[in-house]
Design a protein around this motif. Structure first.
Motif, PDB file in Angstrom:
ATOM      1  N   VAL A 293       0.854  -1.183   0.000  1.00 39.39           N
ATOM      2  CA  VAL A 293       0.000   0.000   0.000  1.00 39.39           C
ATOM      3  C   VAL A 293       0.887   1.230   0.000  1.00 39.39           C
ATOM      4  CG1 VAL A 293      -1.835   1.251   1.169  1.00 39.39           C
ATOM      5  CG2 VAL A 293      -1.756  -1.250   1.288  1.00 39.39           C
ATOM      6  N   ASN A 294       0.681   2.085  -0.988  1.00 40.00           N
ATOM      7  CA  ASN A 294       1.406   3.349  -1.073  1.00 40.00           C
ATOM      8  C   ASN A 294       0.377   4.492  -1.074  1.00 40.00           C
ATOM      9  OD1 ASN A 294       4.425   2.803  -1.531  1.00 40.00           O
ATOM     10  ND2 ASN A 294       3.403   1.381  -2.946  1.00 40.00           N
ATOM     11  N   ILE A 295       0.578   5.468  -0.205  1.00 40.75           N
ATOM     12  CA  ILE A 295      -0.339   6.604  -0.057  1.00 40.75           C
ATOM     13  C   ILE A 295       0.452   7.893  -0.187  1.00 40.75           C
ATOM     14  CG2 ILE A 295      -1.955   7.775   1.482  1.00 40.75           C
ATOM     15  CD1 ILE A 295      -2.574   5.093   2.762  1.00 40.75           C
ATOM     16  N   VAL A 296      -0.103   8.815  -1.031  1.00 42.62           N
ATOM     17  CA  VAL A 296       0.558  10.104  -1.271  1.00 42.62           C
ATOM     18  C   VAL A 296      -0.479  11.206  -1.076  1.00 42.62           C
ATOM     19  CG1 VAL A 296       1.842  11.528  -2.922  1.00 42.62           C
ATOM     20  CG2 VAL A 296       2.122   9.037  -2.928  1.00 42.62           C
ATOM     21  N   ASP A 297      -0.100  12.264  -0.359  1.00 45.05           N
ATOM     22  CA  ASP A 297      -1.011  13.380  -0.106  1.00 45.05           C
ATOM     23  C   ASP A 297      -1.230  14.209  -1.361  1.00 45.05           C
ATOM     24  OD1 ASP A 297      -1.151  12.604   2.504  1.00 45.05           O
ATOM     25  OD2 ASP A 297       0.315  14.067   3.235  1.00 45.05           O
ATOM     26  N   ILE A 298      -2.437  14.788  -1.453  1.00 44.89           N
ATOM     27  CA  ILE A 298      -2.800  15.688  -2.565  1.00 44.89           C
ATOM     28  C   ILE A 298      -2.734  17.127  -2.058  1.00 44.89           C
ATOM     29  CG2 ILE A 298      -4.603  16.356  -4.192  1.00 44.89           C
ATOM     30  CD1 ILE A 298      -5.671  13.530  -4.069  1.00 44.89           C
ATOM     31  N   ASP A 299      -2.067  17.965  -2.811  1.00 50.72           N
ATOM     32  CA  ASP A 299      -1.892  19.367  -2.408  1.00 50.72           C
ATOM     33  C   ASP A 299      -3.095  20.212  -2.822  1.00 50.72           C
ATOM     34  OD1 ASP A 299       0.611  18.601  -1.505  1.00 50.72           O
ATOM     35  OD2 ASP A 299       1.576  19.056  -3.413  1.00 50.72           O
ATOM     36  N   GLU A 300      -4.287  19.772  -2.398  1.00 46.91           N
ATOM     37  CA  GLU A 300      -5.506  20.486  -2.759  1.00 46.91           C
ATOM     38  C   GLU A 300      -6.620  20.052  -1.815  1.00 46.91           C
ATOM     39  OE1 GLU A 300      -8.487  21.092  -6.625  1.00 46.91           O
ATOM     40  OE2 GLU A 300      -6.573  20.032  -6.833  1.00 46.91           O
ATOM     41  N   LEU A 301      -7.515  20.978  -1.524  1.00 45.39           N
ATOM     42  CA  LEU A 301      -8.661  20.685  -0.670  1.00 45.39           C
ATOM     43  C   LEU A 301      -9.876  20.354  -1.522  1.00 45.39           C
ATOM     44  CD1 LEU A 301      -8.357  23.475   2.084  1.00 45.39           C
ATOM     45  CD2 LEU A 301      -7.689  21.081   2.270  1.00 45.39           C
ATOM     46  N   PHE A 302     -10.657  19.380  -1.065  1.00 45.31           N
ATOM     47  CA  PHE A 302     -11.851  18.950  -1.777  1.00 45.31           C
ATOM     48  C   PHE A 302     -13.079  19.180  -0.899  1.00 45.31           C
ATOM     49  CE2 PHE A 302      -8.403  16.664  -3.720  1.00 45.31           C
ATOM     50  CZ  PHE A 302      -8.726  16.646  -5.066  1.00 45.31           C
ATOM     51  N   TYR A 303     -14.167  19.593  -1.529  1.00 43.80           N
ATOM     52  CA  TYR A 303     -15.406  19.862  -0.798  1.00 43.80           C
ATOM     53  C   TYR A 303     -16.166  18.568  -0.574  1.00 43.80           C
ATOM     54  CZ  TYR A 303     -19.891  21.969   0.484  1.00 43.80           C
ATOM     55  OH  TYR A 303     -21.039  22.323   1.145  1.00 43.80           O
ATOM     56  N   ASN A 304     -16.586  18.352   0.686  1.00 40.15           N
ATOM     57  CA  ASN A 304     -17.366  17.167   1.049  1.00 40.15           C
ATOM     58  C   ASN A 304     -18.834  17.561   1.113  1.00 40.15           C
ATOM     59  OD1 ASN A 304     -18.609  14.960   2.331  1.00 40.15           O
ATOM     60  ND2 ASN A 304     -16.704  14.416   3.369  1.00 40.15           N
ATOM     61  N   PHE A 305     -19.642  17.017   0.212  1.00 41.32           N
ATOM     62  CA  PHE A 305     -21.064  17.383   0.150  1.00 41.32           C
ATOM     63  C   PHE A 305     -21.861  16.829   1.337  1.00 41.32           C
ATOM     64  CE2 PHE A 305     -19.632  17.810  -4.208  1.00 41.32           C
ATOM     65  CZ  PHE A 305     -20.254  18.980  -4.605  1.00 41.32           C
ATOM     66  N   THR A 306     -21.303  15.868   2.052  1.00 38.35           N
ATOM     67  CA  THR A 306     -21.995  15.302   3.205  1.00 38.35           C
ATOM     68  C   THR A 306     -21.809  16.160   4.450  1.00 38.35           C
ATOM     69  OG1 THR A 306     -21.696  13.079   2.315  1.00 38.35           O
ATOM     70  CG2 THR A 306     -22.268  13.261   4.648  1.00 38.35           C
ATOM     71  N   THR A 307     -20.546  16.488   4.732  1.00 39.56           N
ATOM     72  CA  THR A 307     -20.242  17.306   5.917  1.00 39.56           C
ATOM     73  C   THR A 307     -20.292  18.795   5.645  1.00 39.56           C
ATOM     74  OG1 THR A 307     -17.863  17.217   5.441  1.00 39.56           O
ATOM     75  CG2 THR A 307     -18.798  15.468   6.820  1.00 39.56           C
ATOM     76  N   LYS A 308     -20.424  19.198   4.375  1.00 37.68           N
ATOM     77  CA  LYS A 308     -20.452  20.607   3.987  1.00 37.68           C
ATOM     78  C   LYS A 308     -19.161  21.332   4.400  1.00 37.68           C
ATOM     79  CE  LYS A 308     -24.741  20.073   2.651  1.00 37.68           C
ATOM     80  NZ  LYS A 308     -25.097  20.021   1.220  1.00 37.68           N
ATOM     81  N   GLU A 309     -18.045  20.604   4.343  1.00 38.79           N
ATOM     82  CA  GLU A 309     -16.753  21.185   4.704  1.00 38.79           C
ATOM     83  C   GLU A 309     -15.693  20.726   3.712  1.00 38.79           C
ATOM     84  OE1 GLU A 309     -15.933  19.929   8.646  1.00 38.79           O
ATOM     85  OE2 GLU A 309     -17.423  21.257   9.600  1.00 38.79           O
ATOM     86  N   TYR A 310     -14.595  21.486   3.685  1.00 35.36           N
ATOM     87  CA  TYR A 310     -13.445  21.116   2.852  1.00 35.36           C
ATOM     88  C   TYR A 310     -12.518  20.204   3.650  1.00 35.36           C
ATOM     89  CZ  TYR A 310     -14.714  24.535  -0.710  1.00 35.36           C
ATOM     90  OH  TYR A 310     -15.366  25.227  -1.710  1.00 35.36           O
ATOM     91  N   GLU A 311     -11.919  19.235   2.952  1.00 34.13           N
ATOM     92  CA  GLU A 311     -11.040  18.282   3.616  1.00 34.13           C
ATOM     93  C   GLU A 311      -9.892  17.900   2.697  1.00 34.13           C
ATOM     94  OE1 GLU A 311     -13.270  14.805   4.483  1.00 34.13           O
ATOM     95  OE2 GLU A 311     -13.650  14.286   2.391  1.00 34.13           O
ATOM     96  N   LYS A 312      -8.829  17.398   3.314  1.00 36.11           N
ATOM     97  CA  LYS A 312      -7.666  16.927   2.558  1.00 36.11           C
ATOM     98  C   LYS A 312      -7.866  15.469   2.171  1.00 36.11           C
ATOM     99  CE  LYS A 312      -3.473  17.978   3.388  1.00 36.11           C
ATOM    100  NZ  LYS A 312      -3.243  18.734   2.146  1.00 36.11           N
ATOM    101  N   LYS A 313      -7.337  15.117   0.974  1.00 37.93           N
ATOM    102  CA  LYS A 313      -7.448  13.742   0.494  1.00 37.93           C
ATOM    103  C   LYS A 313      -6.079  13.244   0.046  1.00 37.93           C
ATOM    104  CE  LYS A 313     -12.317  13.685  -0.866  1.00 37.93           C
ATOM    105  NZ  LYS A 313     -13.282  13.325  -1.926  1.00 37.93           N
ATOM    106  N   CYS A 314      -6.017  11.910  -0.134  1.00 40.28           N
ATOM    107  CA  CYS A 314      -4.767  11.254  -0.535  1.00 40.28           C
ATOM    108  C   CYS A 314      -5.042  10.287  -1.686  1.00 40.28           C
ATOM    109  CB  CYS A 314      -4.153  10.475   0.636  1.00 40.28           C
ATOM    110  SG  CYS A 314      -3.894  11.451   2.121  1.00 40.28           S
ATOM    111  N   VAL A 315      -4.008  10.068  -2.493  1.00 37.02           N
ATOM    112  CA  VAL A 315      -4.049   9.043  -3.545  1.00 37.02           C
ATOM    113  C   VAL A 315      -3.430   7.770  -2.988  1.00 37.02           C
ATOM    114  CG1 VAL A 315      -3.221   8.370  -5.815  1.00 37.02           C
ATOM    115  CG2 VAL A 315      -3.979  10.712  -5.417  1.00 37.02           C
ATOM    116  N   PHE A 316      -4.123   6.645  -3.158  1.00 43.05           N
ATOM    117  CA  PHE A 316      -3.579   5.369  -2.689  1.00 43.05           C
ATOM    118  C   PHE A 316      -3.495   4.398  -3.860  1.00 43.05           C
ATOM    119  CE2 PHE A 316      -8.126   4.729  -2.380  1.00 43.05           C
ATOM    120  CZ  PHE A 316      -8.302   3.427  -2.808  1.00 43.05           C
TER     121      PHE A 316
END
Length: 988
Positions: A293-316
C-alpha cells in the motif's frame, strides 16, 4: 331601507356601574355563518349614515346578571401618564370585539401594528387540526418554508440581505388576496428555478471533483511506480515461483529482475486523509501483509457534500496478486465509499488520458462558472425583496394565528368574535383604529367593541419599564411574573439590589472599575443596540444600568468602610480619633503601638483609619459587619411583611391583616427585632472598664431560661420582664397565625354552628377589619341561600322576580326609544329587535363564571404549612443575611492578599534600582489583571448571585406571590424581532 341594530354591552351582576360600547352600528344579517369565508371579501359601500347609539336611562338602579346595562358613549379619555405606575402593573380591561367579514383583515392588521391587544384563545379546547383557518395557516407556513430556503441559499453564497428594522414594518404596503396569490406563484417559480440551478451546479461540481481526483491519481501514479521500481508488463503463463517472492522483490527494489515471471495487479483511488491510516491498517490485517500500500497526499482541498466542509485527500495504490484478493480489496473500498479508478499500465496511454482529463476539467469549469454566475444573479435579485416578502408573509401568518383563536359568529354571517385584554390607556388607540376604519374603509361597517366585566377573570400582567428599570424588572420576572395589580418588587430592587451588593463588594477602587464598565456600555448604547451581540455580551448590555448602580453603591460603601483596593483613603493617622502611644515590645527589635480613643472626638465619615492596619482589625470588622447584616436583614424582611398590608387592602382582603400580618410582624420582631435593639444599645454604651455582654448568649438564654437574666448579661432595667413578655408574644402569635384564619373561614361557611357564634358578635361584625364587604357580604350571601330556594349566588336574584324585572326593563327601554326617536317611527318598531340582537352578540361567547370553593381541609393544611414555614424562616432568613458579612470579609481579605503579595513585590528592598521600573510595571500589570478577573468579575458574580438570592427568597418570599402571566401583545414588530433573533442564534 335596511334595518339598523344597536349592539350594546353586557355588564356582570357584580358590577354596579355600566359598561361602555365604543362602536354600535352595523347592518343586521342573521344568516348562519358556519361555513368558512375569506377575510379578503370585497368591501361593500352603502349610503346609510352612521347612526349614533341611543342613550339609556341613567336612573336604573339594579339589574340581574342576565340583563344588560347599556351606556352608548365613547370611552373615557385616558392619559397614559396618569395610568402608568411602577408600583403596580398596568390596569387592564377585558373587551369583546365583533369584526365583520369585510374588515377582518384590515382591522387585525391595525391591531398587529399598534401592539395593544393580548388575544385570548377562545378555541383552547380544540386541537390544532380542528381549529378554524387551519388550511390557510398551512399555506402560509409552506410559503415561509420557501422563503427560508431562499435565505439558506443566499447565506451559502454570502450575499448580503437588506434587513428591515422592526419599527418600519408598519410602513410596508398592504397586500390584497390577489397580491398574495401572485406572490405565492412567483415564489414557487423562483424556487423551482433556484433548485434547478443548484442541482445543476452540484452535479457539475461533483463531476469536476471526480475528474480532478482521477487527474491526481494519474499524476501521482508515476511517482508510486518509481518508488517500487516495477514494470506492470509481465508474462501471464509462468507461475513456477511463489508469487510472494515477486511482492518481496517489489518491496526491496528488485522487481525488474523477475518482471517476466509474475503478474501483479494494481488498484488505485482517492481516500480522505483522516481514513488513510485506518484503510492501510485494515488491508495489512486482512491480507496478512500480502499487499503493498502506497499513499501520497494531494496538495488540494476537496469539498465534502456530506459534511459541507473542505477536507484533505490522498491518492492510494494497492499492489497485490490474484483475482480473489482484488475482489476483496474492491469490496472493502466500496464499504468505505472510496472512488476507484482504472489506471492503464502503458505510459503513453496514461499521458493521453491525463491530457484528456485536463481538457474535460477545463470545459466543466467554464460551464460551472456560468452556472454559478446565473445562480448568484438570481439569488441577488431575490435578496433585494426577500425581507419585504418575509415581512408580508409573517404578517399574514400571524393574522391567521389570531383568527384561529377567535370564533365565528353564529348569528352574523362571516363575522368573528375576538376577545382580548387591553390596558386602560390604550383604549384611545383602539378608538383611533375605528375612526381610521370609518374614514378610510366604510363608515357603516365598523367593529363592535363591548367592555366586559373582569369579575372571575385573571388579567395578564404588564409592567411598564424604561431603559433604566428594564434590567431590574427582568431579575424579578425571572423569579415569577407578578399577579395582576400585585405590588411590584422591581421598584424597590432599583435601590435595594445594588445596595446589598455593595455591602458584600464594598471597595471603592473596585466600584470605580465596575462603574466605568457600566458607563462605557451606556455611552456605546446606540452602537451596541444596532449590532448583533453574543449571549454573554447581550446579558451584560441588558444589565448595563445595574452594573453602573452596583459600581456607584460600591464606591459609597467603600468610603464607609474606608477601603480602596484594601487600603485606607487616609494615609496619615493624624486625623484619626485614636491617640497612638509607642510602648516597648517583647524584644528590643519590636515596638508595640496602642491606640486610645479620645473622648468627644470621632472620625469625619466612615470607618476610622486607625482600624485599617490594626492587629485586631479583623475582630472589630467582623463584629461590626455581622451586627450590621442582622439589622439590615430584619429591616428588609419587616418591610416585606408590611407590603402584605398594601396588597390586602388593595384586594379587599382586610381580614388577612388581623389573621396574618399582625402575628407575623410581632413574631419577627419579638425576638430578632429585639436583637437589633440590643445591638444598637450595645453600640451606644461605653463599655470602657467593663465586660460587654454577649448578645448571642442573651438570645439563647431568653428562650431556654425565660424570666431570668445573668449578671454578666444585664444591659438595662427590667430586662428579664421585657424578654419574658416578648417570648410569650412569640409563642402566642404562632397559634394566632395557625388558628385565626381557619376559624374565620369556618365561621363564614357555617354561620349557624355553635362554634361560629363568636364570629358574629358586634365587635366583629361592625369592625372595618372583620365586617368588611368582602367577607361579611359573603356570609350574608351564604345565610340567604339557606332560607331562599330561588337564590342564585351567581345571578343574585334573592326575590326570584326575574320576569317582572325583565318586563320593567323592556318598558323602560321602549319609553326611552319613544322619547328619543319621535321623528323616526320606523326605528321605534325595531327597538325590541335591537335589544335582542344586542344580547345575542354580547352573550354569544360570554365566559361562564362558576364559583369554586376550596375544601376547608385544604385551607387548614395550607395555613399549617404557612405557619411552619414562616416560623422557621424567621430564624433561617435572619441567618441567611449573614452572607453580607461573610462575603464582605472574604472580599476585603482577598483584595489585601493581592495587593500585599503581588503589587508590593514590585518594589521590594532586594531589587536593584535600575530594575525597579520594570518590576513595578510587571507587578502592577499582574495585580491589575488579577484584580479585574478575580475581584471584579468572579467576586462580582458571586456577590450578584447572593444578592439575587436575598431578594428572591428572603425579601420577595414575605409578600410576593409571582403567580401571574405576562401580557403578550399581538405585535408584528415583536414577532419579527423574535424570529430574527432566533434565526441569528441558529446560524451562530
Amino acid at each position: 331601507m335596511n334595518n339598523e341594530v344597536e349592539l350594546l354591552p353586557l355588564v356582570d351582576s357584580t358590577s354596579r356601574g355600566r359598561s361602555n360600547t365604543m362602536y354600535s352600528s352595523h347592518s343586521t344579517n342573521t344568516n348562519d355563518s358556519t361555513q368558512a369565508s375569506s377575510i379578503y371579501e370585497p368591501i361593500s359601500y352603502n349610503d346609510n349614515k352612521f347612526q349614533q347609539p341611543q342613550q339609556t336611562s341613567p336612573h336604573r338602579k339594579h339589574r340581574h346578571h342576565h340583563h344588560h346595562h347599556y351606556k352608548n358613549s365613547t370611552f373615557k379619555k385616558y392619559k397614559k401618564s396618569e395610568e402608568i405606575s411602577l408600583f403596580r402593573s398596568s390596569p387592564m380591561k377585558l373587551i369583546q370585539i365583533y369584526i365583520p367579514t369585510e374588515i377582518i383583515h384590515y382591522t387585525l392588521q391595525k391591531f398587529g401594528e399598534t401592539s395593544i391587544l393580548h388575544i385570548i384563545d377562545l378555541n383552547k379546547d380544540l386541537n390544532a387540526v380542528n381549529r378554524p383557518y387551519i388550511y390557510e395557516m398551512r399555506r402560509y407556513n409552506l410559503i415561509n418554508d420557501i422563503l427560508s430556503y431562499f435565505r439558506r441559499k443566499i447565506n451559502e453564497e454570502h450575499i448580503s440581505i437588506n434587513y428591515l428594522k422592526p419599527q418600519h414594518l408598519k410602513y410596508l404596503s398592504s397586500y390584497t388576496q390577489h397580491d398574495i396569490d401572485e406572490l405565492e406563484q412567483k415564489l414557487k417559480v423562483l424556487r423551482d428555478r433556484v433548485q434547478h440551478l443548484c442541482k445543476t451546479k452540484e452535479e457539475l461540481e461533483r463531476q469536476e471533483i471526480s475528474l480532478t481526483e482521477e487527474r491526481w491519481v494519474y499524476e501521482k501514479f508515476d511517482s508510486l511506480l518509481c518508488n517500487i521500481q516495477v514494470d506492470m508488463n509481465v508474462n501471464d503463463n509462468n507461475h513456477e515461483e511463489d508469487e510472494n517472492t515477486g511482492l518481496l522483490a517489489m518491496e526491496e527494489g528488485r522487481a525488474k529482475e523477475i518482471k517476466d515471471r509474475f503478474k501483479i495487479s494494481n488498484i488505485s483511488g482517492v481516500i480522505s486523509k483522516r481514513l488513510a491510516d485506518v484503510f492501510e491498517r485494515i488491508l495489512w490485517r486482512t491480507f496478512y501483509g500480502n499487499v503493498i500500500v502506497n499513499i501520497v497526499d494531494i496538495d488540494e482541498l476537496f469539498y465534502n457534500f456530506t459534511t459541507k466542509e473542505y477536507e484533505k485527500k490522498c491518492v492510494f495504490s494497492v499492489f497485490t496478486h490474484g483475482v480473489e484478493m482484488c475482489k476483496k480489496i474492491r469490496k472493502l473500498a466500496d464499504s468505505l465509499d472510496l472512488p476507484l479508478y482504472e489506471v492503464d499500465s502503458n505510459d503513453e496511454l496514461r499521458r493521453q488520458r491525463l491530457e484528456n482529463l485536463k481538457n474535460r476539467i477545463s470545459d466543466i469549469n467554464a460551464v460551472l462558472l456560468a452556472s454559478q454566475k446565473a445562480l448568484f444573479n438570481q439569488l441577488t435579485e431575490i435578496a433585494d425583496s426577500l425581507e419585504e416578502w418575509y415581512a408580508v408573509i409573517m404578517k399574514e401568518r400571524n393574522i391567521y394565528q389570531v383568527l384561529s383563536r377567535c370564533k365565528k359568529s353564529q348569528y352574523l354571517k362571516g363575522g368573528i368574535i375576538l376577545r382580548a385584554w387591553i390596558t386602560s390607556y390604550d383604549m384611545d388607540t383602539l378608538q383611533e383604529i375605528v375612526d381610521d376604519i370609518r374614514t378610510n374603509i366604510d363608515k357603516n361597517t365598523l367593529p363592535i367593541v363591548n367592555e366586559l366585566s373582569i369579575e372571575g377573570e385573571e388579567p395578564p400582567t404588564r409592567q411598564e419599564t424604561n431603559k433604566f428599570t428594564e434590567g431590574f424588572q427582568n431579575l424579578i420576572d425571572a423569579y415569577g411574573i407578578a399577579k395582576y395589580q400585585e405590588v411590584n418588587p422591581g421598584i424597590f430592587a432599583v435601590t435595594t439590589f445594588p445596595f446589598l451588593f455593595a455591602i458584600m463588594f464594598g471597595d471603592s477602587g473596585h466600584g470605580v472599575l465596575m462603574a466605568l464598565f457600566g458607563l462605557t456600555m451606556i455611552l456605546l448604547e446606540r452602537r451596541l443596540s444596532q449590532g448583533r451581540l453574543n449571549d454573554i455580551v447581550d446579558i451584560l448590555f441588558t444589565g448595563r444600568y445595574i452594573i453602573l448602580m452596583m459600581g456607584l453603591f460600591s464606591i459609597f460603601t467603600g468610603i464607609i468602610y474606608n477601603d480602596c483596593f484594601s487600603k485606607s483613603f487616609v494615609f496619615s493617622f493624624k486625623k484619626s480619633a485614636y491617640k497612638f502611644v509607642q510602648k516597648p515590645g517583647i524584644t528590643e527589635n519590636f515596638v508595640d503601638i496602642k491606640g486610645y480613643k479620645e473622648q468627644g472626638k470621632a472620625f469625619l465619615f466612615g470607618m476610622d483609619p486607625g482600624w485599617i492596619d490594626a492587629s485586631n482589625s479583623i475582630i472589630f470588622m467582623n463584629s461590626f459587619k455581622m451586627k450590621m447584616s442582622i439589622i439590615i436583614g430584619i429591616v428588609q424582611m419587616s418591610f416585606g411583611v408590611c407590603l402584605n398590608v398594601v396588597n390586602d387592602i388593595y384586594f379587599n382582603k382586610k381580614i388577612n391583616i388581623f389573621c396574618e400580618f399582625i402575628p407575623e410582624i410581632i413574631m419577627l420582631n419579638s425576638l430578632f427585632g429585639y436583637l437589633c435593639l440590643l445591638i444598637i444599645k450595645k453600640w451606644l454604651t461605653d463599655w470602657t472598664g467593663a465586660s460587654a455582654p454577649s448578645l448571642l448568649n442573651i438570645l439563647i438564654n431568653m428562650v431556654l431560661n425565660p424570666g431570668h437574666v445573668a449578671e454578666e448579661e444585664h444591659m438595662y432595667f427590667g430586662q428579664s420582664f421585657v424578654q419574658f413578655i416578648l417570648l410569650i408574644l412569640f409563642i402566642v402569635c404562632i397559634f394566632w397565625l395557625l388558628l385565626a384564619k381557619p376559624y374565620v373561614i369556618f365561621a363564614e361557611r357555617n354561620p349557624h354552628h355553635k362554634w361560629s357564634k363568636w364570629r358574629y358578635l358586634p365587635f366583629f361584625t361592625e369592625s372595618k377589619w372583620f365586617g368588611d364587604e368582602g367577607i361579611h357580604g359573603e356570609t350574608e350571601r351564604l345565610m340567604g341561600s339557606q332560607y331562599n330556594e330561588s337564590y342564585d349566588p351567581l345571578l343574585g336574584n334573592e326575590d326570584g322576580n326575574e320576569e317582572d324585572d325583565e318586563e320593567d326593563y323592556r318598558n323602560e327601554q321602549n319609553q326611552e326609544g319613544r322619547e328619543d326617536h319621535d321623528s323616526n317611527p320606523s326605528e321605534i318598531n325595531n327597538n325590541s329587535a335591537e335589544s335582542s340582537m344586542s344580547a345575542i352578540i354580547v352573550e354569544e361567547f360570554l365566559p361562564k363564571r362558576q364559583k369554586e370553593e376550596r375544601p376547608f381541609v385544604d385551607l387548614v393544611v395550607d395555613q399549617i404549612i404557612h405557619t411552619i414555614e414562616f416560623t422557621l424562616n424567621c430564624i433561617s432568613n435572619t441567618a441567611s443575611y449573614l452572607r453580607l458579612w461573610a462575603l464582605s470579609l472574604a472580599h476585603s481579605q482577598l483584595s489585601a492578599i493581592l495587593f500585599d503579595k503581588i503589587f508590593v513585590m514590585g518594589y521590594m528592598d532586594g531589587i536593584p534600582k535600575k530594575f525597579l521600573p520594570i518590576t513595578i510595571f510587571l507587578a502592577f500589570a499582574i495585580w491589575f489583571f488579577l484584580t479585574v478577573v478575580i475581584m471584579c468579575a468572579m467576586e462580582g458574580m458571586s456577590a450578584f448571585l447572593h444578592t439575587l438570592r436575598l431578594h428572591w427568597v428572603e425579601f420577595n418570599g414575605k409578600f410576593y406571590k409571582g403567580t401571574g402571566y405576562q401580557f403578550t401583545p399581538f405585535s408584528f414588530e415583536k414577532t419579527y424581532k423574535e424570529e430574527k433573533d432566533a434565526e441569528y442564534l441558529k446560524n451562530n
